[in-house]
Motif scaffolding. Structure first.
Motif, PDB file in Angstrom:
ATOM      1  N   UNK A 129      -5.413   1.813  -2.941  1.00  0.00           N
ATOM      2  CA  UNK A 129      -5.971   0.899  -3.928  1.00  0.00           C
ATOM      3  C   UNK A 129      -4.890  -0.050  -4.396  1.00  0.00           C
ATOM      4  N   UNK A 130      -5.156  -1.347  -4.279  1.00  0.00           N
ATOM      5  CA  UNK A 130      -4.227  -2.378  -4.744  1.00  0.00           C
ATOM      6  C   UNK A 130      -4.802  -3.013  -6.002  1.00  0.00           C
ATOM      7  N   UNK A 131      -4.005  -3.046  -7.061  1.00  0.00           N
ATOM      8  CA  UNK A 131      -4.405  -3.660  -8.313  1.00  0.00           C
ATOM      9  C   UNK A 131      -3.493  -4.870  -8.546  1.00  0.00           C
ATOM     10  N   UNK A 170      -2.183  -3.663 -15.175  1.00  0.00           N
ATOM     11  CA  UNK A 170      -1.609  -3.147 -16.422  1.00  0.00           C
ATOM     12  C   UNK A 170      -2.533  -2.141 -17.100  1.00  0.00           C
ATOM     13  N   UNK A 171      -3.721  -1.928 -16.547  1.00  0.00           N
ATOM     14  CA  UNK A 171      -4.700  -1.033 -17.171  1.00  0.00           C
ATOM     15  C   UNK A 171      -4.476   0.407 -16.720  1.00  0.00           C
ATOM     16  N   UNK A 172      -5.366   1.275 -17.150  1.00  0.00           N
ATOM     17  CA  UNK A 172      -5.332   2.692 -16.777  1.00  0.00           C
ATOM     18  C   UNK A 172      -5.837   2.825 -15.337  1.00  0.00           C
ATOM     19  N   UNK A 173      -4.945   2.561 -14.381  1.00  0.00           N
ATOM     20  CA  UNK A 173      -5.373   2.530 -12.982  1.00  0.00           C
ATOM     21  C   UNK A 173      -5.778   3.908 -12.470  1.00  0.00           C
ATOM     22  N   UNK A 174      -5.321   4.961 -13.148  1.00  0.00           N
ATOM     23  CA  UNK A 174      -5.724   6.302 -12.725  1.00  0.00           C
ATOM     24  C   UNK A 174      -7.240   6.472 -12.856  1.00  0.00           C
ATOM     25  N   UNK A 175      -7.784   5.982 -13.974  1.00  0.00           N
ATOM     26  CA  UNK A 175      -9.235   6.055 -14.167  1.00  0.00           C
ATOM     27  C   UNK A 175      -9.952   5.155 -13.163  1.00  0.00           C
ATOM     28  N   UNK A 176      -9.375   3.976 -12.895  1.00  0.00           N
ATOM     29  CA  UNK A 176      -9.992   3.062 -11.930  1.00  0.00           C
ATOM     30  C   UNK A 176      -9.973   3.667 -10.525  1.00  0.00           C
ATOM     31  N   UNK A 177      -8.881   4.329 -10.166  1.00  0.00           N
ATOM     32  CA  UNK A 177      -8.801   5.001  -8.873  1.00  0.00           C
ATOM     33  C   UNK A 177      -9.836   6.119  -8.795  1.00  0.00           C
ATOM     34  N   UNK A 193      -8.249  15.611  -2.732  1.00  0.00           N
ATOM     35  CA  UNK A 193      -7.060  16.402  -2.394  1.00  0.00           C
ATOM     36  C   UNK A 193      -7.434  17.627  -1.564  1.00  0.00           C
ATOM     37  N   UNK A 194      -8.539  18.292  -1.956  1.00  0.00           N
ATOM     38  CA  UNK A 194      -8.991  19.474  -1.203  1.00  0.00           C
ATOM     39  C   UNK A 194      -9.232  19.138   0.265  1.00  0.00           C
ATOM     40  N   UNK A 195      -9.690  17.929   0.503  1.00  0.00           N
ATOM     41  CA  UNK A 195     -10.000  17.518   1.871  1.00  0.00           C
ATOM     42  C   UNK A 195      -8.816  16.846   2.555  1.00  0.00           C
ATOM     43  N   UNK A 196      -7.660  16.881   1.907  1.00  0.00           N
ATOM     44  CA  UNK A 196      -6.454  16.337   2.527  1.00  0.00           C
ATOM     45  C   UNK A 196      -6.431  14.828   2.598  1.00  0.00           C
ATOM     46  N   UNK A 197      -7.201  14.152   1.733  1.00  0.00           N
ATOM     47  CA  UNK A 197      -7.245  12.683   1.739  1.00  0.00           C
ATOM     48  C   UNK A 197      -6.097  12.159   0.877  1.00  0.00           C
ATOM     49  N   UNK A 198      -5.217  11.396   1.484  1.00  0.00           N
ATOM     50  CA  UNK A 198      -4.079  10.822   0.743  1.00  0.00           C
ATOM     51  C   UNK A 198      -4.558   9.626  -0.073  1.00  0.00           C
ATOM     52  N   UNK A 199      -4.118   9.544  -1.329  1.00  0.00           N
ATOM     53  CA  UNK A 199      -4.500   8.432  -2.207  1.00  0.00           C
ATOM     54  C   UNK A 199      -3.242   7.701  -2.647  1.00  0.00           C
ATOM     55  N   UNK A 200      -3.226   6.403  -2.406  1.00  0.00           N
ATOM     56  CA  UNK A 200      -2.060   5.580  -2.756  1.00  0.00           C
ATOM     57  C   UNK A 200      -2.498   4.465  -3.701  1.00  0.00           C
ATOM     58  N   UNK A 201      -1.700   4.244  -4.736  1.00  0.00           N
ATOM     59  CA  UNK A 201      -1.939   3.138  -5.662  1.00  0.00           C
ATOM     60  C   UNK A 201      -0.805   2.126  -5.541  1.00  0.00           C
ATOM     61  N   UNK A 202      -1.157   0.847  -5.489  1.00  0.00           N
ATOM     62  CA  UNK A 202      -0.163  -0.221  -5.455  1.00  0.00           C
ATOM     63  C   UNK A 202      -0.497  -1.206  -6.569  1.00  0.00           C
ATOM     64  N   UNK A 203       0.501  -1.521  -7.409  1.00  0.00           N
ATOM     65  CA  UNK A 203       0.295  -2.518  -8.467  1.00  0.00           C
ATOM     66  C   UNK A 203       1.155  -3.735  -8.162  1.00  0.00           C
ATOM     67  N   UNK A 204       0.598  -4.909  -8.377  1.00  0.00           N
ATOM     68  CA  UNK A 204       1.386  -6.129  -8.137  1.00  0.00           C
ATOM     69  C   UNK A 204       0.956  -7.227  -9.101  1.00  0.00           C
ATOM     70  N   UNK A 217      -9.098  -6.024  -7.299  1.00  0.00           N
ATOM     71  CA  UNK A 217      -8.869  -4.672  -6.783  1.00  0.00           C
ATOM     72  C   UNK A 217      -9.238  -4.688  -5.308  1.00  0.00           C
ATOM     73  N   UNK A 218      -8.333  -4.175  -4.475  1.00  0.00           N
ATOM     74  CA  UNK A 218      -8.652  -4.035  -3.054  1.00  0.00           C
ATOM     75  C   UNK A 218      -8.617  -2.551  -2.689  1.00  0.00           C
ATOM     76  N   UNK A 219      -9.699  -2.069  -2.076  1.00  0.00           N
ATOM     77  CA  UNK A 219      -9.791  -0.689  -1.603  1.00  0.00           C
ATOM     78  C   UNK A 219      -9.720  -0.696  -0.081  1.00  0.00           C
ATOM     79  N   UNK A 220      -8.767   0.056   0.460  1.00  0.00           N
ATOM     80  CA  UNK A 220      -8.645   0.202   1.907  1.00  0.00           C
ATOM     81  C   UNK A 220      -8.863   1.664   2.264  1.00  0.00           C
ATOM     82  N   UNK A 221      -9.784   1.896   3.190  1.00  0.00           N
ATOM     83  CA  UNK A 221     -10.121   3.255   3.620  1.00  0.00           C
ATOM     84  C   UNK A 221      -9.683   3.423   5.063  1.00  0.00           C
ATOM     85  N   UNK A 222      -8.842   4.427   5.310  1.00  0.00           N
ATOM     86  CA  UNK A 222      -8.393   4.720   6.673  1.00  0.00           C
ATOM     87  C   UNK A 222      -9.121   5.972   7.157  1.00  0.00           C
ATOM     88  N   UNK A 223      -9.834   5.847   8.269  1.00  0.00           N
ATOM     89  CA  UNK A 223     -10.534   6.983   8.861  1.00  0.00           C
ATOM     90  C   UNK A 223      -9.891   7.322  10.197  1.00  0.00           C
TER      91      UNK A 223
END
Length: 528
Positions: A354-356, A362-369, A394-405, A415-421
């Protein structure tokens, strides 16, 4: 004035004490919830309602709830609450998503062993004064293959316990990452392979459009002869009539069910069959589990009524009261981006980024994620909220990354969401304009500006003349009204996207007509 809470179901009395200790008035009326009319007549006097499964919180009940601020469900399933009606009225709906996990997993293992050794029938026979030692020939579970359909919170506990019984565990779960499967010690397989290899099959998946009758007449034929089937998850995952036929034919050796397509199940196609074990939805019925969920829901409701803190809400993010007004449109945007990507994702998710950019960073990106992940997982898992979603990922081993710029490009924030399958990487971006309404601004690198509506049609196509007219004519001839029509393309004559808002869901027949149009690569209905 102190808040008032009504407990309308049979909850542990420890929950009553928690409310009283926190200074909240509480009325404990465990039989009231079964009477919808009586509940509707009484609910207007309360700020909180604590329930289990017997209370039906319908639109009529919610309409009468003039003071109600929070509904707390002790347990995970909230299908007895009209969540859209509650949301529209500003009522928070909370659940306790993990309180029953161990108890339900243990019940599945208990049913599997009871089935393997025909314990219920042998008990009834022996207590009837018979001694039918030769009649009840069982099978060992050691060395057998257990197929787990749905390897989330409960499924992974079942897998662990089964390995303790020296079983080989294989799992089908589109959201289970290979790394997580390795960590659990299970072999990840496709459904057909699981059906063909399993000696026992246990189901631990929510009931969704994709999982309904996942064990149908067709899929049951793909199972190996002599398989035994356990369902402690949801009624409707298995076609009970088809399973009856498979048992009577001898293809399926037996079944153990705790859940049924219609409950209470006073009659069912499985009742009376040989080597079928049935229990009355006891998955969560242990003293420990009932105590856990009752204490959890009381604490969560008390926290909200006294401090405004929100935990395990299915219709609101866990953010503070101060943050809420500014963040609300961005929460909606994040959830829509997740839902958009989730409805288009059909293979296991490995990672989410997730790119913010701009003010939103500057917001609560944890809630947005959390909102984005909940939107992403909900099309397949349903019982996902903004608190449980990151844990489930996390249980399913899905890595979550946050990027702020800082701000980039033409938009003040996005907000940009990128999903890697396993197969590909897909991104979708959106922003919130000054009117407070979220909009998509980019899909798979193709720029477009679109507002999402309840019913959408997503089409990828070649950018060729005549496509737009053909699509419009196909929908028009089917009497489908177009609300908005949004287009974008990569290059002239290259890949293009059409995102169309329509007034009602498309039938499968019309969708098939769209897919057969020249230049169409993919057509998929989306719902928001």
């Amino acid at each position: 004035m102190a808040p008032r809470v009504l407990i309308s179901d049979k909850l542990s009395t420890a929950a009553v004490q928690i409310f009283r200790d926190r200074g909240i008035e509480v009325d404990y009326e465990p039989e009231l919830g079964a009477d919808k009319q009586a509940l509707a007549e009484r609910i207007g006097a309360y700020d909180g309602l604590a329930i289990r499964s017997a209370s039906k919180v319908t639109e009529k009940v919610i309409a009468a709830a003039d003071r109600l601020k929070v509904i707390g469900r002790a347990g995970i399933g909230v299908d007895n609450v009209d969540i859209p009606a509650a949301t529209r009225k500003g009522i928070i709906v909370m659940n306790t998503p993990f309180g029953n996990s161990i108890t339900t997993a243990e019940h599945a293992i208990s049913l599997m062993l009871s089935l393997a050794r025909q314990i219920p029938a042998a008990d009834a026979s022996t207590q009837a004064g018979k001694w039918e030692k030769n009649r009840f020939m069982g099978v060992e579970v050691t060395g057998k293959t257990l197929g787990v359909i749905g390897c989330g919170n409960i499924g992974s506990i079942v897998a662990d316990r089964a390995q303790g019984l020296r079983m080989k565990v294989i799992a089908f779960d589109p959201f289970l990452a290979p790394e997580r499967a390795m960590e659990l010690g299970v072999e990840k397989v496709e459904l057909d392979e699981l059906l063909a290899r399993s000696d026992f099959i246990t189901l631990h998946t929510p009931l969704t459009d994709k999982t309904r009758n996942i064990l149908s007449a067709e899929t049951l034929k793909k199972t190996r002869r002599g398989v035994r089937i356990i369902n402690c998850a949801r009624g409707g995952l298995v076609d009970e009539v088809a399973l009856r036929e498979a048992i009577l034919s001898g293809h399926v050796a037996g079944a153990a069910f705790d859940v049924f397509s219609v409950e209470p199940a006073t009659e069912n196609p499985l009742f009376g069959l040989p080597n079928v074990v049935c229990t009355p939805h006891l998955g969560a019925s242990t003293t420990e589990a009932q105590e856990n969920v009752a204490l959890q829901v009381a604490e969560q409701m008390a926290d909200y009524l006294l401090t405004g803190a929100v935990t395990n809400a299915v219709n609101m993010p866990s953010i503070s009261a101060e943050e809420a007004p500014r963040m609300r449109p961005f929460v909606t945007l994040a959830e829509q981006l997740g839902s958009f990507a989730g409805q288009l994702t059909e293979t296991a998710i490995e990672a989410i980024r997730l790119e913010f950019a701009g003010d939103v960073a500057e917001m609560n990106t944890r809630a947005l994620t959390a909102a984005a992940v909940a939107g992403l997982l909900r099309p397949l898992l349903q019982d996902v909220n903004m608190v449980s979603a990151p844990a489930i990922a996390r249980e399913r081993g899905i890595a979550i990354e946050e990027v702020r710029r800082e701000q980039q490009g033409a938009y003040e924030n996005y907000i940009r969401l990128t999903v890697k399958t396993e197969r590909q990487e897909r991104s979708v971006a959106g922003t919130v304009f000054s009117d407070g309404r979220p909009r998509l601004i980019q899909i798979k690198g193709i720029n477009m500006e679109a507002e999402l509506g309840p019913h959408m049609l997503y089409v990828t196509n070649e950018d060729k003349p005549g496509f737009i007219g053909a699509l419009g004519m196909t929908l028009g001839q089917a009497n489908v009204n177009i609300a908005t029509f949004n287009l974008g393309r990569q290059t002239r004559g290259g890949d293009a996207i059409a995102l169309v808002e329509i007034d009602e869901p498309l039938s499968e027949a019309v969708l098939e007509q769209v897919r057969r149009l020249p230049h169409v690569k993919q057509a998929k209905p989306l719902a928001f």
